[in-house]
Design a protein around this motif. Sequence first.
Motif, mmCIF file in Angstrom:
data_model
loop_
_atom_site.group_PDB
_atom_site.id
_atom_site.type_symbol
_atom_site.label_atom_id
_atom_site.label_comp_id
_atom_site.label_asym_id
_atom_site.label_seq_id
_atom_site.Cartn_x
_atom_site.Cartn_y
_atom_site.Cartn_z
ATOM 1 N N ASP A 62 12.600 6.614 -0.617
ATOM 2 C CA ASP A 62 11.567 7.064 0.375
ATOM 3 C C ASP A 62 10.671 5.851 0.832
ATOM 4 O OD1 ASP A 62 12.287 9.697 -0.408
ATOM 5 O OD2 ASP A 62 10.629 10.037 -1.524
ATOM 6 N N VAL A 63 10.669 4.800 -0.027
ATOM 7 C CA VAL A 63 9.624 3.856 0.670
ATOM 8 C C VAL A 63 10.506 2.294 0.816
ATOM 9 C CG1 VAL A 63 7.610 2.362 0.147
ATOM 10 C CG2 VAL A 63 7.749 4.909 -0.635
ATOM 11 N N TYR B 173 7.030 15.104 -5.504
ATOM 12 C CA TYR B 173 7.132 14.225 -6.797
ATOM 13 C C TYR B 173 7.166 14.933 -8.022
ATOM 14 C CZ TYR B 173 7.722 10.253 -3.371
ATOM 15 O OH TYR B 173 7.907 9.628 -2.134
ATOM 16 N N GLN C 96 13.072 7.668 -6.590
ATOM 17 C CA GLN C 96 12.324 8.212 -5.466
ATOM 18 C C GLN C 96 11.585 7.107 -4.636
ATOM 19 O OE1 GLN C 96 10.044 10.629 -8.084
ATOM 20 N NE2 GLN C 96 11.119 12.640 -7.327
ATOM 21 N N MET D 191 5.024 14.737 0.636
ATOM 22 C CA MET D 191 5.479 13.677 -0.188
ATOM 23 C C MET D 191 4.378 13.847 -1.440
ATOM 24 S SD MET D 191 4.639 9.764 0.558
ATOM 25 C CE MET D 191 4.100 8.668 -0.436
ATOM 26 N N GLN E 75 0.916 -1.188 -0.106
ATOM 27 C CA GLN E 75 0.010 0.064 -0.240
ATOM 28 C C GLN E 75 0.918 1.178 0.076
ATOM 29 O OE1 GLN E 75 -3.982 0.031 1.815
ATOM 30 N NE2 GLN E 75 -3.731 0.197 -0.342
ATOM 31 N N LEU E 76 2.104 1.271 0.790
ATOM 32 C CA LEU E 76 2.848 2.328 0.782
ATOM 33 C C LEU E 76 3.449 2.663 -0.486
ATOM 34 C CD1 LEU E 76 4.793 1.833 3.895
ATOM 35 C CD2 LEU E 76 2.641 3.119 3.752
ATOM 36 N N PRO F 230 13.736 2.451 3.295
ATOM 37 C CA PRO F 230 13.631 2.540 4.591
ATOM 38 C C PRO F 230 12.889 1.710 5.143
ATOM 39 C CG PRO F 230 12.769 4.417 3.350
ATOM 40 C CD PRO F 230 13.454 3.786 2.353
ATOM 41 N N GLY F 231 11.762 0.880 4.419
ATOM 42 C CA GLY F 231 10.969 -0.171 4.763
ATOM 43 C C GLY F 231 11.817 -1.181 4.785
ATOM 44 N N PHE G 207 -6.091 6.725 1.255
ATOM 45 C CA PHE G 207 -6.260 5.261 1.543
ATOM 46 C C PHE G 207 -7.065 4.865 2.437
ATOM 47 C CE2 PHE G 207 -2.743 6.125 -1.173
ATOM 48 C CZ PHE G 207 -2.566 4.858 -2.077
ATOM 49 N N TRP H 60 8.327 6.228 8.456
ATOM 50 C CA TRP H 60 9.670 6.930 8.749
ATOM 51 C C TRP H 60 9.770 8.387 8.561
ATOM 52 C CZ3 TRP H 60 8.831 2.286 6.239
ATOM 53 C CH2 TRP H 60 8.746 2.502 4.824
ATOM 54 N N MET H 61 8.702 8.980 8.050
ATOM 55 C CA MET H 61 8.621 10.222 7.976
ATOM 56 C C MET H 61 7.653 11.041 8.922
ATOM 57 S SD MET H 61 8.598 10.702 3.690
ATOM 58 C CE MET H 61 9.766 10.215 2.826
ATOM 59 N N GLN I 286 2.020 1.845 -3.429
ATOM 60 C CA GLN I 286 1.126 2.363 -4.258
ATOM 61 C C GLN I 286 0.814 3.709 -4.015
ATOM 62 O OE1 GLN I 286 -2.227 -0.441 -3.402
ATOM 63 N NE2 GLN I 286 -1.681 -1.740 -5.060
ATOM 64 N N ALA I 287 0.991 4.104 -2.817
ATOM 65 C CA ALA I 287 0.587 5.386 -2.344
ATOM 66 C C ALA I 287 1.759 6.428 -2.921
ATOM 67 C CB ALA I 287 0.627 5.572 -0.924
ATOM 68 N N ALA I 288 2.955 6.010 -2.804
ATOM 69 C CA ALA I 288 4.043 6.703 -3.381
ATOM 70 C C ALA I 288 4.014 6.966 -4.880
ATOM 71 C CB ALA I 288 5.453 6.139 -3.271
ATOM 72 N N ARG I 289 3.477 5.622 -5.743
ATOM 73 C CA ARG I 289 3.524 5.562 -7.064
ATOM 74 C C ARG I 289 2.300 6.544 -7.382
ATOM 75 N NH1 ARG I 289 2.647 0.409 -9.532
ATOM 76 N NH2 ARG I 289 2.994 1.633 -11.394
ATOM 77 N N SER I 290 1.237 6.412 -6.675
ATOM 78 C CA SER I 290 0.130 7.356 -7.161
ATOM 79 C C SER I 290 0.254 8.789 -6.767
ATOM 80 C CB SER I 290 -1.087 7.193 -6.143
ATOM 81 O OG SER I 290 -1.126 7.627 -4.964
ATOM 82 N N PHE I 291 1.141 9.205 -5.970
ATOM 83 C CA PHE I 291 1.735 10.808 -5.911
ATOM 84 C C PHE I 291 2.737 11.163 -6.952
ATOM 85 C CE2 PHE I 291 -0.446 10.278 -1.731
ATOM 86 C CZ PHE I 291 -1.269 11.332 -1.963
ATOM 87 N N GLY I 292 3.113 9.994 -7.845
ATOM 88 C CA GLY I 292 4.146 10.026 -8.926
ATOM 89 C C GLY I 292 5.473 10.120 -8.838
ATOM 90 N N ALA I 293 5.621 9.109 -7.719
ATOM 91 C CA ALA I 293 7.303 8.833 -7.566
ATOM 92 C C ALA I 293 7.935 8.041 -8.444
ATOM 93 C CB ALA I 293 7.258 8.178 -6.267
ATOM 94 N N PRO J 88 0.393 5.858 -13.031
ATOM 95 C CA PRO J 88 0.096 6.677 -11.923
ATOM 96 C C PRO J 88 0.834 7.954 -12.339
ATOM 97 C CG PRO J 88 1.679 5.179 -11.241
ATOM 98 C CD PRO J 88 1.133 4.718 -12.587
ATOM 99 N N SER J 89 0.454 9.152 -11.962
ATOM 100 C CA SER J 89 1.171 10.361 -12.512
ATOM 101 C C SER J 89 0.846 11.144 -11.288
ATOM 102 C CB SER J 89 0.655 10.978 -13.732
ATOM 103 O OG SER J 89 -0.728 11.440 -13.346
ATOM 104 N N GLY J 90 0.236 11.233 -10.239
ATOM 105 C CA GLY J 90 0.319 12.300 -9.239
ATOM 106 C C GLY J 90 -0.875 13.352 -9.760
ATOM 107 N N LEU K 154 -2.929 2.755 -11.257
ATOM 108 C CA LEU K 154 -1.900 1.841 -10.652
ATOM 109 C C LEU K 154 -2.109 0.309 -11.307
ATOM 110 C CD1 LEU K 154 -2.244 2.843 -7.090
ATOM 111 C CD2 LEU K 154 -0.288 3.015 -8.302
#
Lengths: 286, 265
Positions: free
Chosen positions: A201-202, B106, A197, B102, A183-184, A205-206, B85, B93-94, A186-193, B77-79, B59
């Motif tokens: 970021d994910v 990006y 990145q 975040m 899920q993390l 650290p994970g 969620f 960790w942030m 997916q979250a990062a990818r959905s925000f365009g990572a 996915p593009s932001g 996704l």
Amino acid sequence: MTDRVTVIMPDVSPVPEGEVERSRRTHEDLIPTPGFFARWAYILLPAVTMVLILAVWEIYARVKGINPLFFSYPSEIWRGFVTWYQGPLFGDLKTSATEFVVGLLLGAIGIPVGLVIGSVRRLSLALDPLINGLYSTPTLALTPLFVIWFGLGLQSKVAIVTILAFFPLVINTADGVRTVDRQLVQAARSFGAHRIQLYRDVIFPGTLPFIVSGIRLAIGRAIIGVVIGEFIASVDGVGYRIRAAAASFRTAEYLAGVMVLIIFAIALTSLLKVAERRLAPWRTDE
Amino acid sequence: MTESVRSDTVMEVRDVSFAYPGKLVLSDVSFTVGRGEFVSLIGPSGCGKSTLMMVLAGLLRPQAGSVLAEGRPVDGPSGDRAMVFQSFALLPWMSALRNVMMGSAYRRNGRSRAHLREEARRYLELVGLPDAQDRFPHQLSGGMQQRVGLARAFAAQSEILLMDEPFAAIDAQNAEILREELRDMVARESRTIVFVTHNMDEALFLSDRVILMGTDPGRIAEEVTIELPQHRGVDTGTPEERLRYGEYRSQIWSHLRREVRRDRD
């Protein structure tokens, strides 16, 4: 049998202003502040254990007597250490430490390798049997081969340490990547990572807690690698000195070498715990 | 809310079908979402709501059909579509502030980091967490974590927000408060929202339009346009509005009951 019901009447007597103030302060006092022993328990308790063990050992040896050929006791081991200190101690430490550090650093290539293997399913399917096999085989058996290849100097021991440290790092890192919360990702990818990145970021650290466990295993195995490597073929180093002392029945000196190893291992493990708490506070301070 | 806003289509879903190996999850799903519209997708569990959300986010790639966002086909996915969620999906960790950053970091579009930080701070304040910026997710309650999740999505400055049952994992009282706050934020920020839920009152409370989904395979069954004032509730508004609320509710409920029954047989 009689059922007795006790009715507690609420205390309705008026409380003067000053009394309220004072009762509030009394409640503050109810919050316990840990005493000296509670605060330092994490140092005091293990210290007490150590001192007790050493004292019992020493007293038993003095009272009952120990054949210095078969075993030794703390004060005698200390004397052995001093002899060593006046001789080649620092040279030995330097040799062993170099083998340990260089081997571990080379073995750390296992971390990026594990990141890649953990990310690419097909790669992990293809390589898993090989890696798990090599991890479980007693790689120490290869030591004579390394001696033939690299000689009696640093290189042969560095090679052993590297190969011993490499596999637990690969396996743990790859496992860590696989357990990162999807899920993390997916979250990062959905925000365009982008890929980098995402790793920064994910995924990294994970995976970090797994990498730290891998390092812990790697350290243990690296120490074994240094000692056994020096047992088999070396001209100096802590492991060499242990074997040399044991072979000539200088038991106290030999045990002094073992003590050095124990202290070294404990120090490194504690250091790693501190590092872990620094690196992954979200896992430890709950 | 107003008629003129509806005219502009922000998202268009055309005949989307999606299957996992061995199972058809979505079958010929089509709908459009207008600019500034709040659309809820409601359906029994297993109707593919969450899968549909992933397809909208880019996704997951559908086997057939297409999704257009702002007229352009979605192919990853593009932001441009920020997500919220159910499980919050904050990075443990942030700090809260960095989690919010975040959302925008990006796709910086030339904005400086300091600017992003300032923006993130503003959104944390907006969701009522001005003092939480240095705290880590595990130090926050579920409700607070989802506030961070909302701040992150809004801070991404994307036109479309996709919310996948965002309040389902939060205790009832906090969920109620968060719903009100979301409604106010949406009104202030004028974003387009696609919201997945299985809670009828939540859908009725927030939405301009409710899309009812059926199961096996997931598909669109009905659309209900909700004509109620923006500030609404079960027991507020004129008697006529309450009556209408009740009618919408029973319309949705009879559909859901039918679908759940059908699914069970």
